[in-house]
Design a protein around this motif. Structure first.
Motif, PDB file in Angstrom:
ATOM      1  N   GLY A 179      98.704  34.109 -10.375  1.00 51.59           N
ATOM      2  CA  GLY A 179      99.904  34.692 -10.951  1.00 51.59           C
ATOM      3  C   GLY A 179      99.881  36.208 -10.936  1.00 51.59           C
ATOM      4  N   ALA A 180      98.723  36.805 -11.201  1.00 53.12           N
ATOM      5  CA  ALA A 180      98.621  38.261 -11.206  1.00 53.12           C
ATOM      6  C   ALA A 180      98.786  38.830  -9.798  1.00 53.12           C
ATOM      7  CB  ALA A 180      97.282  38.689 -11.797  1.00 53.12           C
ATOM      8  N   VAL A 181      98.213  38.164  -8.810  1.00 54.72           N
ATOM      9  CA  VAL A 181      98.366  38.633  -7.423  1.00 54.72           C
ATOM     10  C   VAL A 181      99.825  38.578  -7.001  1.00 54.72           C
ATOM     11  CG1 VAL A 181      97.826  38.116  -5.017  1.00 54.72           C
ATOM     12  CG2 VAL A 181      96.018  38.065  -6.728  1.00 54.72           C
ATOM     13  N   VAL A 182     100.511  37.490  -7.329  1.00 52.84           N
ATOM     14  CA  VAL A 182     101.935  37.377  -7.001  1.00 52.84           C
ATOM     15  C   VAL A 182     102.728  38.485  -7.684  1.00 52.84           C
ATOM     16  CG1 VAL A 182     103.991  35.945  -7.277  1.00 52.84           C
ATOM     17  CG2 VAL A 182     101.838  34.907  -6.558  1.00 52.84           C
ATOM     18  N   ALA A 183     102.411  38.756  -8.954  1.00 51.83           N
ATOM     19  CA  ALA A 183     103.119  39.813  -9.685  1.00 51.83           C
ATOM     20  C   ALA A 183     102.891  41.174  -9.040  1.00 51.83           C
ATOM     21  CB  ALA A 183     102.659  39.825 -11.139  1.00 51.83           C
ATOM     22  N   LEU A 184     101.667  41.451  -8.610  1.00 49.52           N
ATOM     23  CA  LEU A 184     101.386  42.733  -7.955  1.00 49.52           C
ATOM     24  C   LEU A 184     102.120  42.853  -6.627  1.00 49.52           C
ATOM     25  CD1 LEU A 184      97.579  43.471  -8.513  1.00 49.52           C
ATOM     26  CD2 LEU A 184      99.533  44.624  -9.537  1.00 49.52           C
ATOM     27  N   LEU A 185     102.112  41.775  -5.843  1.00 46.16           N
ATOM     28  CA  LEU A 185     102.779  41.829  -4.542  1.00 46.16           C
ATOM     29  C   LEU A 185     104.284  41.981  -4.679  1.00 46.16           C
ATOM     30  CD1 LEU A 185     100.767  39.120  -2.569  1.00 46.16           C
ATOM     31  CD2 LEU A 185     100.566  41.604  -2.423  1.00 46.16           C
ATOM     32  N   LEU A 186     104.855  41.462  -5.769  1.00 51.75           N
ATOM     33  CA  LEU A 186     106.293  41.590  -5.991  1.00 51.75           C
ATOM     34  C   LEU A 186     106.686  42.972  -6.479  1.00 51.75           C
ATOM     35  CD1 LEU A 186     107.148  38.157  -7.674  1.00 51.75           C
ATOM     36  CD2 LEU A 186     107.809  38.924  -5.381  1.00 51.75           C
ATOM     37  N   THR A 187     105.789  43.649  -7.174  1.00 52.89           N
ATOM     38  CA  THR A 187     106.153  44.917  -7.819  1.00 52.89           C
ATOM     39  C   THR A 187     105.510  46.147  -7.182  1.00 52.89           C
ATOM     40  OG1 THR A 187     104.338  44.676  -9.416  1.00 52.89           O
ATOM     41  CG2 THR A 187     106.490  43.758 -10.031  1.00 52.89           C
ATOM     42  N   GLN A 188     104.461  45.943  -6.369  1.00 55.12           N
ATOM     43  CA  GLN A 188     103.744  47.082  -5.806  1.00 55.12           C
ATOM     44  C   GLN A 188     103.801  47.064  -4.280  1.00 55.12           C
ATOM     45  OE1 GLN A 188     102.363  49.228  -8.285  1.00 55.12           O
ATOM     46  NE2 GLN A 188     103.558  47.720  -9.446  1.00 55.12           N
ATOM     47  N   ASP A 189     103.752  48.242  -3.707  1.00 55.46           N
ATOM     48  CA  ASP A 189     103.736  48.375  -2.246  1.00 55.46           C
ATOM     49  C   ASP A 189     102.289  48.571  -1.807  1.00 55.46           C
ATOM     50  OD1 ASP A 189     104.328  48.711   0.394  1.00 55.46           O
ATOM     51  OD2 ASP A 189     105.062  50.785   0.203  1.00 55.46           O
ATOM     52  N   MET A 190     101.565  47.471  -1.679  1.00 56.42           N
ATOM     53  CA  MET A 190     100.166  47.533  -1.266  1.00 56.42           C
ATOM     54  C   MET A 190      99.816  46.310  -0.440  1.00 56.42           C
ATOM     55  SD  MET A 190      97.987  46.524  -4.719  1.00 56.42           S
ATOM     56  CE  MET A 190      98.206  48.144  -5.407  1.00 56.42           C
ATOM     57  N   PRO A 191      98.827  46.416   0.443  1.00 60.66           N
ATOM     58  CA  PRO A 191      98.422  45.273   1.261  1.00 60.66           C
ATOM     59  C   PRO A 191      97.921  44.123   0.388  1.00 60.66           C
ATOM     60  CG  PRO A 191      97.492  47.315   2.118  1.00 60.66           C
ATOM     61  CD  PRO A 191      98.075  47.638   0.782  1.00 60.66           C
ATOM     62  N   PRO A 192      98.109  42.894   0.849  1.00 57.09           N
ATOM     63  CA  PRO A 192      97.652  41.746   0.058  1.00 57.09           C
ATOM     64  C   PRO A 192      96.167  41.798  -0.274  1.00 57.09           C
ATOM     65  CG  PRO A 192      99.118  41.013   1.796  1.00 57.09           C
ATOM     66  CD  PRO A 192      98.875  42.468   2.033  1.00 57.09           C
ATOM     67  N   ARG A 193      95.316  42.206   0.670  1.00 61.32           N
ATOM     68  CA  ARG A 193      93.872  42.240   0.412  1.00 61.32           C
ATOM     69  C   ARG A 193      93.538  43.209  -0.720  1.00 61.32           C
ATOM     70  NH1 ARG A 193      91.206  46.538   3.251  1.00 61.32           N
ATOM     71  NH2 ARG A 193      89.292  45.296   3.413  1.00 61.32           N
ATOM     72  N   VAL A 194      94.266  44.307  -0.807  1.00 58.18           N
ATOM     73  CA  VAL A 194      94.028  45.275  -1.878  1.00 58.18           C
ATOM     74  C   VAL A 194      94.468  44.695  -3.218  1.00 58.18           C
ATOM     75  CG1 VAL A 194      94.571  47.583  -2.738  1.00 58.18           C
ATOM     76  CG2 VAL A 194      94.248  47.215  -0.288  1.00 58.18           C
ATOM     77  N   ALA A 195      95.635  44.039  -3.231  1.00 56.74           N
ATOM     78  CA  ALA A 195      96.130  43.442  -4.481  1.00 56.74           C
ATOM     79  C   ALA A 195      95.203  42.337  -4.968  1.00 56.74           C
ATOM     80  CB  ALA A 195      97.539  42.890  -4.258  1.00 56.74           C
ATOM     81  N   ILE A 196      94.703  41.522  -4.054  1.00 54.00           N
ATOM     82  CA  ILE A 196      93.791  40.441  -4.439  1.00 54.00           C
ATOM     83  C   ILE A 196      92.494  41.012  -5.001  1.00 54.00           C
ATOM     84  CG2 ILE A 196      92.395  38.524  -3.551  1.00 54.00           C
ATOM     85  CD1 ILE A 196      94.643  38.010  -1.530  1.00 54.00           C
ATOM     86  N   PHE A 197      91.949  42.016  -4.352  1.00 52.27           N
ATOM     87  CA  PHE A 197      90.695  42.609  -4.824  1.00 52.27           C
ATOM     88  C   PHE A 197      90.873  43.247  -6.196  1.00 52.27           C
ATOM     89  CE2 PHE A 197      87.188  45.540  -5.156  1.00 52.27           C
ATOM     90  CZ  PHE A 197      86.147  44.894  -4.521  1.00 52.27           C
ATOM     91  N   GLU A 198      91.961  43.979  -6.394  1.00 48.95           N
ATOM     92  CA  GLU A 198      92.211  44.610  -7.690  1.00 48.95           C
ATOM     93  C   GLU A 198      92.316  43.560  -8.793  1.00 48.95           C
ATOM     94  OE1 GLU A 198      92.650  47.984  -8.646  1.00 48.95           O
ATOM     95  OE2 GLU A 198      91.709  48.327  -6.696  1.00 48.95           O
ATOM     96  N   THR A 199      92.996  42.460  -8.506  1.00 51.18           N
ATOM     97  CA  THR A 199      93.186  41.411  -9.509  1.00 51.18           C
ATOM     98  C   THR A 199      91.871  40.748  -9.878  1.00 51.18           C
ATOM     99  OG1 THR A 199      95.436  40.990  -8.707  1.00 51.18           O
ATOM    100  CG2 THR A 199      94.384  39.262 -10.001  1.00 51.18           C
ATOM    101  N   PHE A 200      91.093  40.351  -8.881  1.00 51.68           N
ATOM    102  CA  PHE A 200      89.821  39.685  -9.157  1.00 51.68           C
ATOM    103  C   PHE A 200      88.850  40.623  -9.874  1.00 51.68           C
ATOM    104  CE2 PHE A 200      89.437  35.514  -6.892  1.00 51.68           C
ATOM    105  CZ  PHE A 200      90.772  35.396  -6.566  1.00 51.68           C
ATOM    106  N   SER A 201      88.860  41.883  -9.495  1.00 53.46           N
ATOM    107  CA  SER A 201      87.997  42.849 -10.159  1.00 53.46           C
ATOM    108  C   SER A 201      88.386  43.019 -11.620  1.00 53.46           C
ATOM    109  CB  SER A 201      88.060  44.196  -9.440  1.00 53.46           C
ATOM    110  OG  SER A 201      87.261  45.160 -10.078  1.00 53.46           O
TER     111      SER A 201
END
Length: 259
Positions: A179-201
């Motif tokens: 859910g957090a990764v989806v929220a980041l991808l919907l609201t932020q302009d960043m590559p998926p790999r970066v959003a996934i890493f930020e969320t898991f971290s």
């Protein structure tokens, strides 16, 4: 970060030792001498110690093999080994980096995601869904493959209730991360790999980044803050709720079926 000390093994190994001790919890650390001497220790402590050693070894070998000519490429052989070990340790909770995390191979990042999500052991300072949870799920998988109905850890039988709790914790962690990764991808302009890493971290309360933190706006920072808070407080609260003994008695049961 500790990039300035990447050629100082003493600093790296002292910090790594402190990270391991903090992630194990004081109770387990005090049991280590007994475990080393081969004396009986509680099953939970034994699972935490064995799983920790396995994860540290897997992370060390993976980071050393995948990053030998990449983020570790500018170091001599000895410093590559020291830094690979340090990165394997710090991925579990601490968030220190002695090499450029942004330059790591995608395969390394995938291993890092798993280690960050697992985190440390119950009672320690680390986040994640805990080493004993992973151990229970792994033992349950092994029992299922072997066609056994009982989950055994040494000379002890793990209750099905513990297995269900472990599965629930991991499932909730993964749903929160998704859910957090989806929220980041919907609201932020960043590559998926970066959003996934930020969320898991954030959910693992690790604190490492591959450059995504600086790309977050107010909404993105809010999402990551929630992930960090839930990742630290959420699992504790969830385990407390799952550990509550129910007083209700089942007077009848539904017919059993196999799916």
């Amino acid at each position: 970060n500790l990039v300035a000390f990447q050629q100082n093994p003493a600093i790296l190994h002292i910090v790594a030792l402190l990270i391991i001790m903090g992630g194990l919890s004081p109770a387990v650390v005090l049991i280590v001498p007994r475990w080393v001497r081969g004396r009986p220790v509680p099953p939970q402590a034994r699972l935490a110690l064995v799983t920790t050693l396995v994860l540290l070894g897997v992370g060390f070998i993976a980071f050393l093999a995948f990053e030998w000519t990449r983020s570790l490429g500018g170091l001599d052989v000895g410093d590559r080994i020291h830094n690979a070990w340090f990165q394997s340790v710090t991925l579990r909770t601490a968030g220190f980096n002695s090499v450029d995390i942004g330059a790591t191979h995608p395969a390394t990042l995938l291993v890092m995601l798993g280690l960050m999500l697992i985190g440390g052991s119950p009672g320690g300072t680390a986040g994640g869904f805990k080493t004993t949870t992973l151990a229970v799920l792994t033992l349950g998988l092994i029992a299922s493959i072997r066609g056994r109905e009982e989950i055994n850890a040494g000379r002890r039988r793990i209750s099905h209730r513990s297995y269900f709790k472990a599965a629930a914790v991991v499932g909730i962690f993964l749903m929160m991360a998704f859910g957090a990764v989806v929220a980041l991808l919907l609201t932020q302009d960043m590559p998926p790999r970066v959003a996934i890493f930020e969320t898991f971290s954030a959910i693992g309360t690790v604190g490492l980044t591959i450059g995504g933190t600086n790309q977050l706006d107010e909404v993105g920072r809010g999402i990551i803050m929630v992930c960090m808070f839930v990742g630290r407080v959420g699992p504790l609260t969830l385990l407390m709720l799952l550990s509550r003994e129910t007083k209700t008695r089942e007077t009848w049961k539904q017919p059993e079926t196999d799916i």
